[in-house]
Design a protein around this motif. Structure first.
Motif, PDB file in Angstrom:
ATOM      1  N   ILE A   1       0.858  -1.196   0.000  1.00  0.00           N
ATOM      2  CA  ILE A   1       0.000   0.000   0.000  1.00  0.00           C
ATOM      3  C   ILE A   1       0.883   1.232   0.000  1.00  0.00           C
ATOM      4  O   ILE A   1       1.900   1.286   0.712  1.00  0.00           O
ATOM      5  CB  ILE A   1      -0.915   0.009   1.239  1.00  0.00           C
ATOM      6  CG1 ILE A   1      -1.693  -1.314   1.323  1.00  0.00           C
ATOM      7  CG2 ILE A   1      -1.881   1.179   1.197  1.00  0.00           C
ATOM      8  CD1 ILE A   1      -2.343  -1.544   2.652  1.00  0.00           C
TER       9      ILE A   1
ATOM     10  N   ASN B   1       0.727   5.741   0.006  1.00  0.00           N
ATOM     11  CA  ASN B   1      -0.121   6.905   0.255  1.00  0.00           C
ATOM     12  C   ASN B   1      -0.121   7.796  -0.986  1.00  0.00           C
ATOM     13  O   ASN B   1       0.435   7.447  -2.033  1.00  0.00           O
ATOM     14  CB  ASN B   1       0.347   7.661   1.498  1.00  0.00           C
ATOM     15  CG  ASN B   1       1.812   8.095   1.387  1.00  0.00           C
ATOM     16  OD1 ASN B   1       2.374   8.147   0.281  1.00  0.00           O
ATOM     17  ND2 ASN B   1       2.440   8.395   2.516  1.00  0.00           N
TER      18      ASN B   1
ATOM     19  N   LEU C   1      -6.047  -0.562   6.920  1.00  0.00           N
ATOM     20  CA  LEU C   1      -5.812   0.658   6.153  1.00  0.00           C
ATOM     21  C   LEU C   1      -5.952   1.869   7.064  1.00  0.00           C
ATOM     22  O   LEU C   1      -6.789   1.880   7.973  1.00  0.00           O
ATOM     23  CB  LEU C   1      -6.809   0.765   4.989  1.00  0.00           C
ATOM     24  CG  LEU C   1      -6.804  -0.371   3.969  1.00  0.00           C
ATOM     25  CD1 LEU C   1      -7.898  -0.137   2.932  1.00  0.00           C
ATOM     26  CD2 LEU C   1      -5.447  -0.498   3.300  1.00  0.00           C
TER      27      LEU C   1
ATOM     28  N   ASN D   1      -5.360   5.711   0.126  1.00  0.00           N
ATOM     29  CA  ASN D   1      -4.628   4.450   0.115  1.00  0.00           C
ATOM     30  C   ASN D   1      -4.619   3.921  -1.323  1.00  0.00           C
ATOM     31  O   ASN D   1      -5.679   3.741  -1.926  1.00  0.00           O
ATOM     32  CB  ASN D   1      -5.282   3.415   1.030  1.00  0.00           C
ATOM     33  CG  ASN D   1      -5.176   3.780   2.502  1.00  0.00           C
ATOM     34  OD1 ASN D   1      -4.266   3.364   3.200  1.00  0.00           O
ATOM     35  ND2 ASN D   1      -6.137   4.593   2.977  1.00  0.00           N
TER      36      ASN D   1
END
Length: 900
Positions: free
Chosen positions: A190, A192, A222, A227
């Motif tokens: 993941i 940002n 999360l 995300n």
């Protein structure tokens, strides 16, 4: 249309500005005579802008067609940014109110689910990158929708499935996946909105392999905010090998602020009432289509449908696989009966052509006794003996004698009912009919595998052991053994089959302990437990339609005892067609005393180093010969070197011989030029039945063991210079193991004797090895010996003396015979002269033989060989004597005749 969630992105701010600009143009641009255009609801949709610092936002209308902004509704103030609907509801944007989902659809409220993959849902994108991490326009390298799941690429391109979501609160993402092939790397991470990777543990990033077509579930938390989810695959593929892709389905995200529409139920499911948060699967013998609020029954007379079916199927004629055999429980008379029952649910037709009838039940027979450690207290069931007591199963439980303790354990000799701590099942991911069948069936004095539904069904028998406790007298002497399991088995197969024995320690991962292929006679197997833990043992039997030709005949020549247990070889570097550098590492165990282990550190980074060395990881390969692909840390942008694609090259030992072929596997003597043929090379032959697209009969391997005294005992491994990958055809691997431990032991035939010169009556005897020396150990060279000897002067003197004596003897003999010959000649001449004087006889006209004389005696002897000097002397003497006697006789006769 596939439902989707329209996420709020920073572009909404620009959309609002564009809407204002369009409206301003529309208000000032059209002339007074222009007729206003009516805008329908279907021509636009609503979207929220980004939240401002006060937590407020605006609802704006977005045209479906870019630039068509005439007559759009005015922006209005939206709901609070923390607003969300409950499960089973969606936010109706016109009224900005939560509304229940209609029947046949569902909603997660603050979440979104993607379970229908007829096409790529909105918001998802597939991006392929090259070695330099630049985007590529190759459509063949992408994630492809396949109806109920997504399928990854099959090449070595790095392909990312990307989905961006903006969360107003903390949430989570979960998905189901199949990851069956080690040749692909599969990771989930993941980022940002600043393209910074979120902190994740190795367990969350690198996904673990799945077995037998099972679907695994992966969940990651999360954070609030943006995300960006990445599912990334990539591999290092050699040649034209075809790999199995990664499959992905049921992606669910929790924590979104709202969902603006409900999701229709997928085929095979339904939601009966409005406001549903999930869709339920259709029951047996029913089916449903897309977005169904109820299920439609099948015609059960001729059709059937499994749970969650989208269509009905026709029932086939009944066969032997549709019923099974059971032993009834013991009744009050202590008797049992063999019965046959149909599989439930029954999905076959009786009374039609080619249908198999249900066999009749057998006769009642006495029940077998209880198993050791159990007793029967006049009931139909056997109960375990109380603590501190024991029983052989036929007698009541008794207390152990003083000074003794019971030996705890399970011993199953009689199989009338399945023990309470055992379970049986049938598993086949592609055949739901197998789920309702018994994998194994009790049969009196044994338990046997069931009929199954198809050849690829796994018939599973499982026993759970909570722990181990050895008797006190044994545990004090055993530091490594905590328990053992022993079982007898026999496989009777008309076709190919395989029996697996597996174990699961502390419910972590199931590993295969041993397996047997093909028909096997009755035999016993024992496995020792080296640590006290909760363990489940599993037997899985499978009939396959794959070709099998396996022969076991391990041989351990005595001179191999000095060889190391496992050898390793790393060759390379090599480069793929895309320029990725990699190495091949081979681990080889000649005789299997300590199996070779290859472990992936990519797919299971949670495995400790000690576990990886012992081969205890879920993604490790333990076999005779295995191969791993090593990618350097700089090879693909990873921080550490990666070990992946661990494959089994040889799991069956075929035999060892000096011949160049065995059981269809051929060695390559031309690959290894041999300098000496005094000690022949020894070839170890192996095979692996794991099929590939290019090796339909599986891989094979040949390890050529060569004696080389200059090498160490462990030796050196190498691959052919003309085939640096270890194989020239992709299917047969060749290795050369040169070691001094491969040389035979030395004997007295491996050295020879050298005699020194005789000096001073002494001579040295030396012993040296015959070159080249091709032996190790064994007998040692004898010590130097010193023996008395005679010098050269003695033999010279002896020879001179013998020569002089022989010369004197020859001269003496010559003189003797010469004198004798002269004397005989003299006598002969005197006799002749005397005879001529006394009687003058007339000359004879011819020669005649007198009476009493043999004609043969009168013939001269013809000598064909050249006589020697001594022979000539003897012949002269003999001739003179004969002539003399003959003349004397004739003379006497003549006198007699005259005087008479």
């Amino acid at each position: 249309q596939t439902p989707h969630l329209k996420t709020v992105t920073p572009t909404s701010v620009f959309i609002l500005k564009m809407w204002k600009s369009c409206c301003h143009t529309a208000a000032t641009g059209p002339p007074p005579s222009t007729v206003p255009i009516a805008v329908e609801m279907a021509d636009y949709y609503y979207e929220y802008t980004e939240c401002d610092s006060t937590g407020s936002r605006w609802r704006v209308a977005i045209p479906q067609s870019p630039g068509a902004c005439t007559g759009l509704p005015e922006p209005v103030r939206g709901t609070e940014c923390t607003f969300s609907c409950d499960a089973g509801e969606f936010l109706e944007m016109s009224a900005q109110e939560c509304t229940q989902c209609a029947a046949g659809s569902y909603s997660l409220g603050s979440g979104v689910r993607f379970d229908q993959w007829d096409s790529m849902p909105a918001g998802f994108s597939s991006l392929a990158t090259s070695l330099e991490n630049s985007p590529r326009g190759d459509d063949s390298s992408s994630w492809v929708p396949q109806g109920n799941y997504l399928e990854s690429n099959r090449d070595e391109c790095t392909v990312s499935l990307i989905y961006a979501v903006h969360l107003k609160k903390q949430g989570s993402v979960s998905f189901e996946y199949q990851y069956p092939d080690k040749n692909l790397l599969f990771e989930f991470f993941i980022q940002n909105d600043q393209c910074q990777e979120m902190d994740q543990s190795a367990d969350a990033k690198w996904l673990k392999l799945t077995n037998h077509g099972e679907w695994a579930t992966h969940t990651v938390n999360l954070k609030s905010g943006t995300n960006i989810l990445y599912w990334r695959t990539g591999g290092v593929l050699m040649g034209t090998k075809v790999v199995k892709p990664v499959l992905l389905k049921n992606v669910q995200i929790e924590g979104v602020a709202y969902t603006s529409e409900c999701f229709p139920c997928k085929p095979g499911t339904f939601s009966h009432s409005p406001g549903s948060s999930t869709c339920d699967p259709c029951p047996h013998d029913t089916y449903s289509g897309h977005g169904a609020s109820s299920c439609t029954p099948c015609n059960t007379t001729t059709q059937y449908a499994a749970e969650g079916s989208a269509t009905c199927k026709d029932k086939p004629p009944c066969s032997k696989k549709d019923y099974f055999q059971i032993h009834t429980a013991c009744d009050h008379e202590g008797k049992t009966q063999v019965m046959y029952k149909w599989m439930e649910p029954k999905i076959c037709l009786e009374g039609v052509a080619d249908a198999e009838p249900l066999p009749p039940s057998g006769e009642r027979e006495p029940c077998p006794p209880c198993n050791p450690g159990f007793y029967n207290n006049d009931t139909a069931t056997c109960s375990p003996c109380p603590p501190g007591t024991y029983s052989d199963g036929m007698k009541p439980c008794r207390k152990c004698p003083a000074g003794t303790e019971p030996t705890l354990g399970y011993e199953y000799k009689w199989w009338n009912v399945l023990p309470a701590n055992m379970k049986t099942s049938c598993f086949n991911v592609g055949n739901s009919k197998c789920d309702s069948m018994n994998g194994w069936e009790v049969a009196g004095d044994h338990i046997q595998s069931g009929a199954g539904s198809s050849d690829n069904d796994y018939l599973i028998l499982n026993i759970h052991i909570p722990g181990f406790k050895l008797p006190t007298s044994v545990s004090s002497h055993s530091a490594t053994e905590f328990g053992r399991i022993t079982f007898e088995f026999e496989t009777v197969c008309a076709a190919d089959c395989e029996l697996y024995f597996m174990m699961d320690v502390n419910r972590k991962s199931t590993t295969v302990v041993e397996s047997w292929e093909g028909a096997k006679t009755r035999q016993s197997y024992t496995h020792i437990m080296t640590k006290n833990a909760s363990v489940s043992y599993t037997w899985a039997f499978q009939r396959t339609n794959q070709p099998s030709d396996t022969a076991f005949g391990p041989a351990h020549p005595s001179f191999l005892s000095l060889l190391g247990s496992v050898g390793s070889l790393m060759n390379g570097p090599s480069f793929t067609s895309k320029g990725t550098k990699y190495f091949h590492q081979f681990n080889i165990s000649l005789c299997g005393g300590q199996l070779a282990v290859c472990t992936d550190n990519v797919t299971d980074l949670s495995v400790t180093d000690s576990q990886r060395e012992k081969g205890e990881g879920a993604n490790s390969v333990k076999t005779f010969i295995c191969q791993s692909t090593i990618i350097p840390a700089s090879g693909r942008g990873f921080h550490t070197a990666l070990s992946s694609q661990s494959i089994n090259l040889a799991d069956t030992f075929l035999g060892v011989t000096v011949e160049n072929a065995l059981d269809g596997v051929k060695a390559g003597p031309e690959l290894w030029p041999q300098t000496s043929k005094k000690v022949p090379d020894i070839n170890f032959y192996y095979r692996s039945l794991d099929e590939t697209s290019s090796c339909v009969l599986g891989r094979s391997a040949v390890v050529t063991l060569r004696c080389n005294p200059v090498k160490s005992t462990k030796g050196d491994l190498s691959v052919p210079s003309r085939c640096p990958a270890g194989t020239c055809d992709g299917c047969t691997f060749h290795f050369l193991w040169e070691s001094s431990g491969a040389c035979p032991t030395c004997t007295d035939r491996d050295y020879h004797q050298i005699e020194g010169a005789c000096k001073g009556g002494q001579q040295d005897l030396l012993y040296v090895w015959t070159e080249p020396k091709l032996c190790m150990g064994g007998v040692a060279l004898p010590e130097k010996k010193t023996l008395p000897c005679e010098g050269m002067e003695y033999w010279v003197r002896l020879g001179a003396g013998l020569g002089a004596f022989t010369a004197v003897l020859l001269v003496s003999l010559t003189c003797y015979f010469w004198k004798k010959n002269k004397r005989l000649e003299y006598k002969y001449s005197r006799l002749v002269m005397s005879a001529n004087k006394e009687c003058e006889l007339p000359g004879a006209d011819s020669c005649a033989v007198m009476e009493g004389e043999n004609e043969a005696d009168m013939e001269d002897e013809v000598v064909y060989t050249k006589p020697s000097l001594l022979g000539k002397l003897k012949a002269i003497a003999s001739k003179v004597s004969e002539n003399f006697e003959h003349v004397q006789l004739n003379s006497s006769h003549s006198k007699a005749l005259v005087w008479s």
